[in-house]
Design a protein around this motif. Sequence first.
Motif, PDB file in Angstrom:
ATOM      1  N   UNK A 196      -8.016   7.926  12.879  1.00  0.00           N
ATOM      2  CA  UNK A 196      -7.147   6.785  12.616  1.00  0.00           C
ATOM      3  C   UNK A 196      -6.847   6.631  11.139  1.00  0.00           C
ATOM      4  N   UNK A 197      -7.729   7.178  10.329  1.00  0.00           N
ATOM      5  CA  UNK A 197      -7.510   7.061   8.891  1.00  0.00           C
ATOM      6  C   UNK A 197      -7.766   8.393   8.218  1.00  0.00           C
ATOM      7  N   UNK A 198      -7.122   8.585   7.087  1.00  0.00           N
ATOM      8  CA  UNK A 198      -7.396   9.783   6.302  1.00  0.00           C
ATOM      9  C   UNK A 198      -8.833   9.723   5.806  1.00  0.00           C
ATOM     10  N   UNK A 199      -9.541  10.817   5.925  1.00  0.00           N
ATOM     11  CA  UNK A 199     -10.895  10.863   5.387  1.00  0.00           C
ATOM     12  C   UNK A 199     -11.019  12.096   4.519  1.00  0.00           C
ATOM     13  N   UNK A 200     -11.777  11.970   3.433  1.00  0.00           N
ATOM     14  CA  UNK A 200     -11.949  13.119   2.555  1.00  0.00           C
ATOM     15  C   UNK A 200     -13.100  14.013   3.016  1.00  0.00           C
ATOM     16  N   UNK A 201     -13.790  13.577   4.066  1.00  0.00           N
ATOM     17  CA  UNK A 201     -14.939  14.352   4.553  1.00  0.00           C
ATOM     18  C   UNK A 201     -14.447  15.426   5.524  1.00  0.00           C
ATOM     19  N   UNK A 202     -14.928  16.649   5.334  1.00  0.00           N
ATOM     20  CA  UNK A 202     -14.551  17.758   6.225  1.00  0.00           C
ATOM     21  C   UNK A 202     -15.780  18.307   6.916  1.00  0.00           C
ATOM     22  N   UNK A 203     -15.638  18.682   8.190  1.00  0.00           N
ATOM     23  CA  UNK A 203     -16.731  19.339   8.900  1.00  0.00           C
ATOM     24  C   UNK A 203     -17.125  20.612   8.145  1.00  0.00           C
ATOM     25  N   UNK A 337       0.918  15.844  -3.733  1.00  0.00           N
ATOM     26  CA  UNK A 337       1.282  15.214  -2.456  1.00  0.00           C
ATOM     27  C   UNK A 337       1.659  16.273  -1.429  1.00  0.00           C
ATOM     28  N   UNK A 338       2.204  17.375  -1.906  1.00  0.00           N
ATOM     29  CA  UNK A 338       2.513  18.487  -0.988  1.00  0.00           C
ATOM     30  C   UNK A 338       1.231  19.155  -0.494  1.00  0.00           C
ATOM     31  N   UNK A 339       0.330  19.472  -1.431  1.00  0.00           N
ATOM     32  CA  UNK A 339      -0.830  20.287  -1.042  1.00  0.00           C
ATOM     33  C   UNK A 339      -1.908  19.498  -0.308  1.00  0.00           C
ATOM     34  N   UNK A 340      -1.825  18.184  -0.379  1.00  0.00           N
ATOM     35  CA  UNK A 340      -2.740  17.331   0.397  1.00  0.00           C
ATOM     36  C   UNK A 340      -2.061  15.987   0.654  1.00  0.00           C
ATOM     37  N   UNK A 341      -1.247  15.908   1.714  1.00  0.00           N
ATOM     38  CA  UNK A 341      -0.492  14.656   1.949  1.00  0.00           C
ATOM     39  C   UNK A 341      -1.371  13.469   2.348  1.00  0.00           C
ATOM     40  N   UNK A 342      -2.662  13.708   2.506  1.00  0.00           N
ATOM     41  CA  UNK A 342      -3.628  12.631   2.770  1.00  0.00           C
ATOM     42  C   UNK A 342      -3.226  11.759   3.957  1.00  0.00           C
ATOM     43  N   UNK A 343      -2.793  12.351   5.037  1.00  0.00           N
ATOM     44  CA  UNK A 343      -2.483  11.567   6.230  1.00  0.00           C
ATOM     45  C   UNK A 343      -3.501  11.856   7.330  1.00  0.00           C
ATOM     46  N   UNK A 344      -3.518  10.966   8.325  1.00  0.00           N
ATOM     47  CA  UNK A 344      -4.428  11.134   9.457  1.00  0.00           C
ATOM     48  C   UNK A 344      -3.647  11.699  10.639  1.00  0.00           C
ATOM     49  N   UNK A 345      -4.361  11.976  11.754  1.00  0.00           N
ATOM     50  CA  UNK A 345      -3.662  12.500  12.927  1.00  0.00           C
ATOM     51  C   UNK A 345      -2.694  11.459  13.481  1.00  0.00           C
ATOM     52  N   UNK A 346      -3.159  10.210  13.450  1.00  0.00           N
ATOM     53  CA  UNK A 346      -2.322   9.127  13.965  1.00  0.00           C
ATOM     54  C   UNK A 346      -1.686   8.412  12.780  1.00  0.00           C
ATOM     55  N   UNK A 347      -0.350   8.252  12.784  1.00  0.00           N
ATOM     56  CA  UNK A 347       0.294   7.585  11.663  1.00  0.00           C
ATOM     57  C   UNK A 347      -0.252   6.172  11.478  1.00  0.00           C
ATOM     58  N   UNK A 348      -0.266   5.663  10.236  1.00  0.00           N
ATOM     59  CA  UNK A 348      -0.841   4.345   9.982  1.00  0.00           C
ATOM     60  C   UNK A 348      -0.031   3.229  10.633  1.00  0.00           C
ATOM     61  N   UNK A 349      -0.661   2.061  10.818  1.00  0.00           N
ATOM     62  CA  UNK A 349       0.016   0.904  11.398  1.00  0.00           C
ATOM     63  C   UNK A 349      -0.979  -0.211  11.588  1.00  0.00           C
ATOM     64  N   UNK A 350      -0.507  -1.370  12.072  1.00  0.00           N
ATOM     65  CA  UNK A 350      -1.421  -2.500  12.259  1.00  0.00           C
ATOM     66  C   UNK A 350      -2.468  -2.204  13.333  1.00  0.00           C
ATOM     67  N   UNK A 351      -3.632  -2.873  13.247  1.00  0.00           N
ATOM     68  CA  UNK A 351      -4.668  -2.634  14.253  1.00  0.00           C
ATOM     69  C   UNK A 351      -4.246  -3.143  15.625  1.00  0.00           C
ATOM     70  N   UNK A 352      -4.970  -2.799  16.645  1.00  0.00           N
ATOM     71  CA  UNK A 352      -4.672  -3.310  17.995  1.00  0.00           C
ATOM     72  C   UNK A 352      -4.247  -2.187  18.914  1.00  0.00           C
ATOM     73  N   UNK A 353      -4.579  -2.392  20.196  1.00  0.00           N
ATOM     74  CA  UNK A 353      -4.320  -1.354  21.188  1.00  0.00           C
ATOM     75  C   UNK A 353      -2.845  -1.037  21.355  1.00  0.00           C
TER      76      UNK A 353
END
Length: 507
Positions: A196-203, A337-353
């Motif tokens: 849900x959010x970009x994380x800097x931690x990698x497996x 910004x090109x080499x690491x766009x820092x986005x998550x799998x799900x685009x950002x937005x308000x919380x809630x189902x």
Amino acid sequence: MNEILSQGRAVELDDVQGLIRFGYKHLTEACFLLLRVKDPAAARTWLAQAPVTSAVKADPLPETALHVAFTSEGLRALEVAPDLLAQFSAEFVAGMASDAARARRLGDIGANDPSGWKWGTGNRMPHVAVLLYARSGQLTAWEQEIEAQCGAGFVRIERLSTSDLHGMEPFGFADGISQPQIDWERKRPVRDQDQLEYSNVSCLGEFLLGYPNEYGLYTARPLLTPRRDPDALLPKAEDAPDQADLGRNGCYLVLRQLQQDVQGFWSELNRQADGDVDLRERLAEAMVGRKKNGEPLVALSEDSVAGNDPAQRLKLNDFTYEADPRGLRCPLGAHIRRVNPRNADLPPGPPGLLSRLWRMLGFNATARHQDLVASTRFHRLLRRGRTFGTDVTPALSATQSSPGTETGLHFICLVANIKRQFEFVQSAWVIGSKFDGLTGERDPLLGHRLPDPGDSPTDGFSIPQADGPDRRLNRLPQFVTVQGGAYFFLPGIRTLRYIATTHSKGL
Ligand code: HEM
């Protein structure tokens, strides 16, 4: 401590080459020896006991470090069995300069064409890279000692020297700030499907073979039946415990010699800025995405200051582009910004189902925009490059000619999957002329400027403006030229010993 323990499964740090865990900032001198095997038996004798530095934390810090990596040609020259070699990834086996299609994808055309490289093709293809690091004043003695040891087995085809530019790269910007944080403790869930959010931690498995990656899978690598490892030198595969794992604790190493035209860069910006010194700086910062001292353009705040203090570095890296969707603070096409766009799998937005469902189905406009850039977590690079050449003062080079100064970056990145990590970033995000809604431009620092098919130009750079159309720089020349490169395998230390000794047993 030799092991980091978690979930009952240890990472064998004494088997991992230290370069994966450390950048050796205190070892300010370094050189990379590119060698070819001249006598396989003698070469193996040295490799069997080469003083490779492990990833175990030393106290006090080491005075020197040494790392060894092989190209696929090198493994062949050391007489590694062909069926083992074939189990490495296809791009490693083929090599960086293998064919015209790869060269086009990586941007290795025109002035970057491998036919003009100083090394990395034909008989200038290294078999082995020996990376040497030392504290100030100690490199010469360290290098002489190692060369004396390996002289019988190898011939040196190139020595890549490096220079300490004190944390700056030659264009004059702070470098070595953003790195993925590797999950050495193996706490990150291996099947984290909807980020849900970009994380800097990698497996761990994104950078070390033999561990789960961001897909929760084990990257393909050579596995052997126990018969082929009679002395049980190799670790067992976690995902196939009856097999010996030749890849475990190793990774791939991408090395590219990138020459930087510092004078060309600053004099072009001077031209674009009509000699206005402040504007020239701002244009350069827009191209990089950070100020010269490392402050990110998206997250400028009063108290942010650059420095070598790790806490400050963390601060310099603790941001995303979520609050700047149009690129008004940091242009969409800026290098970082090109080499690491820092986005998550799900685009950002308000919380809630409901909102989540809405975004998963791709209904909101931001989501459509964000969807143009693939999820970052599958494309991270661990950078270990070093600068070379003399320090060209950017202010001087904007207006004066500094004759024949060779300077640049020996770019090194470590990855578990060359194709999904390095090749994807290089071809889709750096060289790709369609990125995040942009067209007609490539990475402003790194791109070659050759037109796309149909002769459409790619030499622009767009800087979005709040109150009107983008400011557009046109006819940018090429600033960075590839002068050599190769894909290497940086083995685990037990694998290194296996490669060195197995031949004598006919395995
Ligand atoms: C001469 C060539 C290059 C120059 C001058 C250069 C310059 C920079 C600078 C100034 C930064 C910001 C400082 C930092 O975060 O460490 C940076 C970040 C970065 N560069 Fe480069 N770079 C070069 C080549 C490359 C190449 C070839 C790649 C990959 C294909 C690359 C990937 C990255 C990545 C992944 C980051 C971190 C971005 C982030 O996480 O925010 N760079 N580079």
